[in-house]
Scaffold this motif. Structure first.
Motif, PDB file in Angstrom:
ATOM      1  N   SER A  95      42.202 -28.104  11.482  1.00 39.15           N
ATOM      2  CA  SER A  95      43.385 -27.931  12.325  1.00 39.15           C
ATOM      3  C   SER A  95      43.131 -28.442  13.736  1.00 39.15           C
ATOM      4  O   SER A  95      43.995 -29.102  14.342  1.00 39.15           O
ATOM      5  CB  SER A  95      43.764 -26.443  12.368  1.00 39.15           C
ATOM      6  OG  SER A  95      44.844 -26.235  13.252  1.00 39.15           O
TER       7      SER A  95
ATOM      8  N   ARG B 158      35.398 -24.255   9.028  1.00 40.55           N
ATOM      9  CA  ARG B 158      35.705 -25.662   8.722  1.00 40.55           C
ATOM     10  C   ARG B 158      37.201 -25.877   8.550  1.00 40.55           C
ATOM     11  O   ARG B 158      37.734 -26.940   8.893  1.00 40.55           O
ATOM     12  CB  ARG B 158      34.938 -26.086   7.475  1.00 40.55           C
ATOM     13  CG  ARG B 158      33.456 -26.332   7.766  1.00 40.55           C
ATOM     14  CD  ARG B 158      32.679 -26.679   6.536  1.00 40.55           C
ATOM     15  NE  ARG B 158      31.300 -27.050   6.899  1.00 40.55           N
ATOM     16  CZ  ARG B 158      30.309 -27.134   6.039  1.00 40.55           C
ATOM     17  NH1 ARG B 158      30.534 -26.869   4.747  1.00 40.55           N
ATOM     18  NH2 ARG B 158      29.100 -27.473   6.445  1.00 40.55           N
ATOM     19  N   GLN B 159      37.883 -24.858   7.998  1.00 42.96           N
ATOM     20  CA  GLN B 159      39.340 -24.973   7.903  1.00 42.96           C
ATOM     21  C   GLN B 159      39.967 -25.014   9.295  1.00 42.96           C
ATOM     22  O   GLN B 159      40.915 -25.776   9.551  1.00 42.96           O
ATOM     23  CB  GLN B 159      39.891 -23.782   7.107  1.00 42.96           C
ATOM     24  CG  GLN B 159      39.585 -23.863   5.615  1.00 42.96           C
ATOM     25  CD  GLN B 159      40.156 -22.674   4.853  1.00 42.96           C
ATOM     26  OE1 GLN B 159      40.671 -21.726   5.437  1.00 42.96           O
ATOM     27  NE2 GLN B 159      40.061 -22.733   3.530  1.00 42.96           N
ATOM     28  N   LYS B 160      39.426 -24.175  10.183  1.00 43.66           N
ATOM     29  CA  LYS B 160      39.912 -24.211  11.563  1.00 43.66           C
ATOM     30  C   LYS B 160      39.619 -25.557  12.204  1.00 43.66           C
ATOM     31  O   LYS B 160      40.417 -26.088  12.985  1.00 43.66           O
ATOM     32  CB  LYS B 160      39.253 -23.096  12.381  1.00 43.66           C
ATOM     33  CG  LYS B 160      39.730 -21.701  12.033  1.00 43.66           C
ATOM     34  CD  LYS B 160      39.083 -20.675  12.948  1.00 43.66           C
ATOM     35  CE  LYS B 160      39.570 -19.271  12.622  1.00 43.66           C
ATOM     36  NZ  LYS B 160      38.936 -18.262  13.503  1.00 43.66           N
TER      37      LYS B 160
END
Length: 416
Positions: free
Chosen positions: A256, A251-253
């Protein structure tokens, strides 16, 4: 009961001590039982390894051993170890000390000794089948006679009631022991189901040390099962935690990627406006569109990976539910089986009690004069004691020990 054990904690020895205590108390007052020739033993050796922070068993020494005719055991690394006349606790201490000396250990290894098969007893005289029989804890003269087929034809001539009474009484004793064992097992199943300690059943006539020993046995079984359950659940928890961490990273990716999509989208829109005005060529516009497609593909891959990880978490939860449900079903089935066995034993006891009552209606006492000849049954035990063999005159309720020779005789009562 929901207990976990950390093998990196030195307090693990408190659990090991419980296990070793269990191994040395599996029969009536086994801590006081003195070993003899033909006793079959289960020996286990454990070592605390401070570097690894765990207790390890020595498989090279673990196994079954028989006390030989010399009165000693032969163990790997240790050689001959005197066993005759020792208690299981004393033998365990001797083995641990010898291992420390022979192998040069810093700390004494911990050994456990369990009697898994006692040396036999012998019975002769006025019984149907004289000979050698396997010993079982709690054996009495009366039960020994029942095991030998009851009284001989001579002993029961003119008094079938005496034979039936002896046989029925012996059978009742054996059945009562079986019933106590089953009741303790059922108490263990109830404790596992309700996650409580085992509540010892109240059974009139059963030795308290016998019941306590059975409760200890079942407690070790329950602790072992719970430890296995905890390990299974811990493994599932760890897997779920890893999957959740993976989802968080994906989810962090995705954040981005979404930012890149927004930037590329603006760039592409600007290129399209410039292309309409003829300020940029089609090559640059094509490159902007290609970048947008590539990033959208990455976003799709991340979304798929997140969905796959979420699906795996669902499988983990389903495995946890199935595991716990299966355990509950196993306990329910075990309880049903035990209830059926308990009911069968109780019916057998009632039948034997009926036979005993019938025999009593024909004879006021099973040890009174037999066959109208004024004879009585007497019981003698020849036992290896300190100072040599000794002959003891006992009653039918006397305890029989491994290696004893029981003699049943007809004799004339004093005064006849």
């Amino acid at each position: 009961m929901n207990t976990r054990y950390d093998v990196t904690n030195p307090n693990i020895f408190s659990f090991a001590a419980v296990v070793l205590l269990w191994f040395s108390s599996l029969s009536y007052a086994q801590a006081e039982y003195q070993l003899g020739v033909e006793d079959k033993l289960m020996i286990r050796v454990y070592e605390w390894r401070s570097v690894e922070g765990e207790v390890r068993e020595w498989p090279a020494l673990t196994g079954e051993y028989v006390v030989g005719a010399s009165g000693a055991l032969t163990l790997p690394f240790v050689g001959s170890v005197p066993a005759i006349g020792k208690t299981t606790e004393e033998l365990a201490g001797t083995i641990g000390s010898k291992l420390k000396n022979v192998l040069g250990l810093v700390d004494k290894a911990e050994a456990s000794v369990e009697v898994i098969e006692h040396r036999p007893f012998f019975i002769s005289g006025e019984v149907k089948a004289s000979g050698r029989y396997p010993y079982s804890p709690g054996l009495t003269v009366q039960r020994a006679i029942a095991i030998a087929g009851g009284g001989s034809q001579l002993a029961t001539t003119g008094s079938r009631a005496s034979r039936d009474a002896i046989s029925a009484t012996g059978n009742i004793g054996i059945l009562r022991d079986q019933l106590v064992r089953l009741l303790v097992q059922r108490a263990r199943v109830s404790a596992e189901t309700n996650k409580t300690d085992i509540l010892a059943p109240v059974f009139r006539g059963a030795p308290s040390n016998f019941i306590a020993s059975l409760v200890e046995d079942e407690t070790v079984i329950m602790v072992s099962r719970q430890r296995k359950i905890d390990q299974e659940l811990s493994a599932l928890d760890s897997l779920q935690s890893l999957l959740e961490q993976e989802i968080a990273a994906l989810r962090q990716k995705m954040v981005s990627i979404e930012s890149q999509l927004e930037t590329v989208g603006k760039e592409r829109k600007g290129m399209e406006e410039l292309a309409k005005k003829g300020l940029v060529n089609n090559t640059r516009l094509f490159q902007a569109e290609r970048n947008s497609v590539d990033i959208e593909g990455k976003a799709l891959d991340l979304t798929t990976a997140i969905l796959r990880a979420q699906q795996e978490i669902g499988k983990v939860n389903q495995s946890r539910i199935s595991f716990l449900s299966g355990r509950e079903a196993d306990l329910a089935l075990e309880r049903q089986t035990l209830d059926s066995q308990i009911g069968e034993i109780e019916r057998k006891i009632e039948m034997q009690q009926g036979l005993l009552a019938e025999a009593a209606s024909f004879s006021a006492t099973t040890d009174a004069a037999l066959g109208g000849e004024g004879l009585v049954l007497t019981y003698k035990i020849t036992r290896d004691m300190e100072g040599g063999l000794k002959e003891l005159t006992v009653d039918k309720n006397a305890s029989v020990q491994p290696g004893d020779v029981v003699v049943v005789e007809l004799s004339v009562p004093a005064g006849n």
